[in-house]
Design a protein around this motif. Sequence first.
Motif, PDB file in Angstrom:
ATOM      1  N   ASP B  18       0.801  -1.226   0.000  1.00  0.00           N
ATOM      2  CA  ASP B  18       0.000   0.000   0.000  1.00  0.00           C
ATOM      3  C   ASP B  18       0.834   1.277   0.000  1.00  0.00           C
ATOM      4  O   ASP B  18       0.333   2.334  -0.349  1.00  0.00           O
ATOM      5  CB  ASP B  18      -0.909   0.011   1.241  1.00  0.00           C
ATOM      6  N   ARG B  19       2.112   1.164   0.413  1.00  0.00           N
ATOM      7  CA  ARG B  19       2.919   2.376   0.476  1.00  0.00           C
ATOM      8  C   ARG B  19       3.118   3.001  -0.898  1.00  0.00           C
ATOM      9  O   ARG B  19       3.395   4.190  -1.018  1.00  0.00           O
ATOM     10  CB  ARG B  19       4.295   2.064   1.080  1.00  0.00           C
ATOM     11  N   PHE B  20       3.001   2.180  -1.933  1.00  0.00           N
ATOM     12  CA  PHE B  20       3.235   2.698  -3.277  1.00  0.00           C
ATOM     13  C   PHE B  20       1.930   2.916  -4.035  1.00  0.00           C
ATOM     14  O   PHE B  20       1.931   3.197  -5.222  1.00  0.00           O
ATOM     15  CB  PHE B  20       4.156   1.747  -4.053  1.00  0.00           C
ATOM     16  N   SER B  52      -9.951  -0.888   2.092  1.00  0.00           N
ATOM     17  CA  SER B  52      -9.832   0.144   3.134  1.00  0.00           C
ATOM     18  C   SER B  52      -8.596   1.022   2.949  1.00  0.00           C
ATOM     19  O   SER B  52      -8.599   2.183   3.348  1.00  0.00           O
ATOM     20  CB  SER B  52      -9.817  -0.510   4.515  1.00  0.00           C
ATOM     21  N   GLY B  53      -7.539   0.483   2.323  1.00  0.00           N
ATOM     22  CA  GLY B  53      -6.344   1.289   2.067  1.00  0.00           C
ATOM     23  C   GLY B  53      -6.650   2.522   1.247  1.00  0.00           C
ATOM     24  O   GLY B  53      -5.961   3.547   1.332  1.00  0.00           O
ATOM     25  N   ARG B  71     -16.360   5.846   0.463  1.00  0.00           N
ATOM     26  CA  ARG B  71     -15.639   4.696  -0.081  1.00  0.00           C
ATOM     27  C   ARG B  71     -16.628   3.594  -0.373  1.00  0.00           C
ATOM     28  O   ARG B  71     -17.458   3.247   0.479  1.00  0.00           O
ATOM     29  CB  ARG B  71     -14.592   4.181   0.906  1.00  0.00           C
ATOM     30  N   ILE B  72     -16.581   3.106  -1.597  1.00  0.00           N
ATOM     31  CA  ILE B  72     -17.418   1.966  -1.963  1.00  0.00           C
ATOM     32  C   ILE B  72     -16.557   0.725  -1.785  1.00  0.00           C
ATOM     33  O   ILE B  72     -15.545   0.556  -2.472  1.00  0.00           O
ATOM     34  CB  ILE B  72     -17.914   2.087  -3.412  1.00  0.00           C
ATOM     35  N   ASP B  73     -16.924  -0.073  -0.820  1.00  0.00           N
ATOM     36  CA  ASP B  73     -16.107  -1.231  -0.491  1.00  0.00           C
ATOM     37  C   ASP B  73     -16.366  -2.330  -1.510  1.00  0.00           C
ATOM     38  O   ASP B  73     -17.461  -2.901  -1.556  1.00  0.00           O
ATOM     39  CB  ASP B  73     -16.461  -1.708   0.925  1.00  0.00           C
ATOM     40  N   LEU B  74     -15.391  -2.580  -2.339  1.00  0.00           N
ATOM     41  CA  LEU B  74     -15.573  -3.664  -3.308  1.00  0.00           C
ATOM     42  C   LEU B  74     -14.236  -4.273  -3.701  1.00  0.00           C
ATOM     43  O   LEU B  74     -13.171  -3.703  -3.472  1.00  0.00           O
ATOM     44  CB  LEU B  74     -16.345  -3.192  -4.545  1.00  0.00           C
ATOM     45  N   ASP B 185     -17.618   7.889   4.772  1.00  0.00           N
ATOM     46  CA  ASP B 185     -18.773   7.002   4.632  1.00  0.00           C
ATOM     47  C   ASP B 185     -18.367   5.784   3.820  1.00  0.00           C
ATOM     48  O   ASP B 185     -17.706   5.909   2.787  1.00  0.00           O
ATOM     49  CB  ASP B 185     -19.918   7.730   3.913  1.00  0.00           C
ATOM     50  N   VAL B 186     -18.775   4.634   4.292  1.00  0.00           N
ATOM     51  CA  VAL B 186     -18.442   3.404   3.570  1.00  0.00           C
ATOM     52  C   VAL B 186     -19.737   2.724   3.161  1.00  0.00           C
ATOM     53  O   VAL B 186     -20.618   2.512   3.996  1.00  0.00           O
ATOM     54  CB  VAL B 186     -17.601   2.445   4.448  1.00  0.00           C
TER      55      VAL B 186
END
Lengths: 433, 259
Positions: B18-20, B52-53, B71-74, B185-186
């Motif tokens: 995720d750092r990149f 979530s990242g 955020r749309i969690d998919l 908001d998720v």
Amino acid sequence: MSDADVIVVGAGPAGSCAAIAAARAGRRVILIERGPFPGSKNMYGGVVYPRILDELVPRWWETAPIQRWVVRRSTMVLSETGALTVDYRSNAWGEPPYNGATAYRPDFDEWLSRQAVAAGAQLVTSTTVTGLLRDASGRVTGVRTDRPDGDLTASVVIACDGVNSFLAKEAGLYTATDPSNFTLGAKETLALPKHVIDERFGVRDDQGVDIEILGGTSGVNGGGFVYTNLDTIALGVVLKLPKLAAQKKRPEEIIATLKAHPAIAPLIEGAEVKEYSAHVIPEAGYSMMPTMVTDGMLVAGDAAALCLAAGIWLEGVNFAMASGMYAGDAAAAAVARNDVSTKSLSAYSDRLNATFVLRDHKKLRKVPGLVLSDRVQQKYPAFVTSVVERVFRVDNPQPKPGLRRIVREERKRAGIKLSQLIRDGWTGLRGFG
Amino acid sequence: MTVIACLKWVTPRADDDDRFAGISAADQSALEFALLSAQPGEDVVAVCAGPSGAERALRDAIACGVTRAVRIDLDPRVSSLAVASAVASVATGARLVWCGDYSLDRGTGSMPGFLAARLGIGQALGLIDVTIADDAMTVVRRLDGARREIVRVSGPAVLSVEGSTARLRRASLRGVLAADTATIDVITGPSSVVDTVDEKPFRPRARALAAPVGASALDRVRSLTDAGAATGRSETVVLDPPAAAARIVSTLREWGYLG
């Protein structure tokens, strides 16, 4: 009211430890990092000795992202074609509580900063501190950043902004900068399959090797190093700045020469260069250190020149973590007392003086100069290797020469006076204590 | 009314580090235009579909000044049509929807078109210049053969911009500090993923080209690239829609774009 109790500038080992200590003491801490994430600069190749973390992160070895635990420490003296290696192995160093480890700093620093965030510090990345805020009396009251609306006030600022600390300089804590106090560390990261590294260096699993090299730097005063990561090798040189400039040699050429040395080439044969980077190191130790404390501000880590380059001991991250932790503690206590004057904050320098941080530096203060001196650099490697070469060479039917004769003849051949040898030996003995 | 900025969070490395990860320059431009084009009192909503990242991108957007972040969690492997449907559920009723015209993972740029279809509003895609005025915007689209189309956008529309169109403002320090604890908001997105049949590195399709002609290297490069050549192939025809469609297909075939 200030925006924070403590602002820590720089989320390297010193900064994150300062933030952990101050946040755990209940202070409001903001940790400001220039890169997109802590460790993103990614210059490091070396060994971290995290013993000091026992106090901050119990059982740190279970979560710290390390590459290999160093179980073999070698000191190598190189002449043009010869090599004398003193090698020590202790497999116990590869088991808890461990000793030293190679690590990638983008992983290690990011992990350490997460400990700071878990302790309650607020980490702000991609933000460069450009200067200090001060009140009329000159007391440091905060920092200015490169963001819009970017001034931030705090009771104490801890400068962990690395070698060439602009903040320590701005606060007038350094006297004039002397290039001869610095070395340039230049390093290549060389990729090899893990099993090849294991075989070539005689280790297995997560065991690693640390080789420090005297000589092999193409006549420029300095030294070399080889460290094993899991599937890469960090190989590089540390070069005294004025000598490097005077001899007009490029660091990458010096690395290439070191890589071609008969003792090094087989270790890295077939490796692919993944990275090349270079970084300035505050090498002169105790003699170049700034004033550590001023009204409203402390300096820790490389920013305070807390890097130990004493020949057989090359350490920096542990000094950074310890000084950061002590700075965080002292800042938190001063804020609690509502007195952030130099006097109140001097608990920090008292603690540095009372612990290994400055005691090691004081004890070894003559060693960096000796190790980087012309004789140790230019004459002794050839002298030592030629003595050993003659001791082990079998010249039958000639009988074996006496050791004293060999030393005398080789000393003269190397152009070293007996008085110089005795003087340097005495300095070394006294320096290493 | 609201203005929407759609951001695609991409982890470019195979190890999912995720750092990149981040959003493309085009998405950054889209966010900047969303902030610039919002009228007083209008909400600017940043929407990001991903794990979530991806909330880091949304916090950066909040620091830059958006009023709400969703955020749309998919699963990143769902189709762009499914992503468009999910984003449409957030963007319904929006006055403007800004998208980048490419993502960090070399996407096809199909999401904005699908989104406009789902929302039933106009679209102006592949923009290389945007001029915002009070009543309507003037935008420039990049077309083939170095041609440009200048479009006036007045009603609700989906707009996708190239990365060179705007530079995202630098968030203020106060904004960054506040964004750390802002609410995101998720909502749960579609779960049906596209099965990956085969995964290969991206390779542009090969196209047979005749050897360039010309006496000098410069001439040959010119003939290879059409640089400086007269754009004589264009013509304007007025036809009814079915005939126009047939004509487009036959012309594309004639030019070699269709087999």
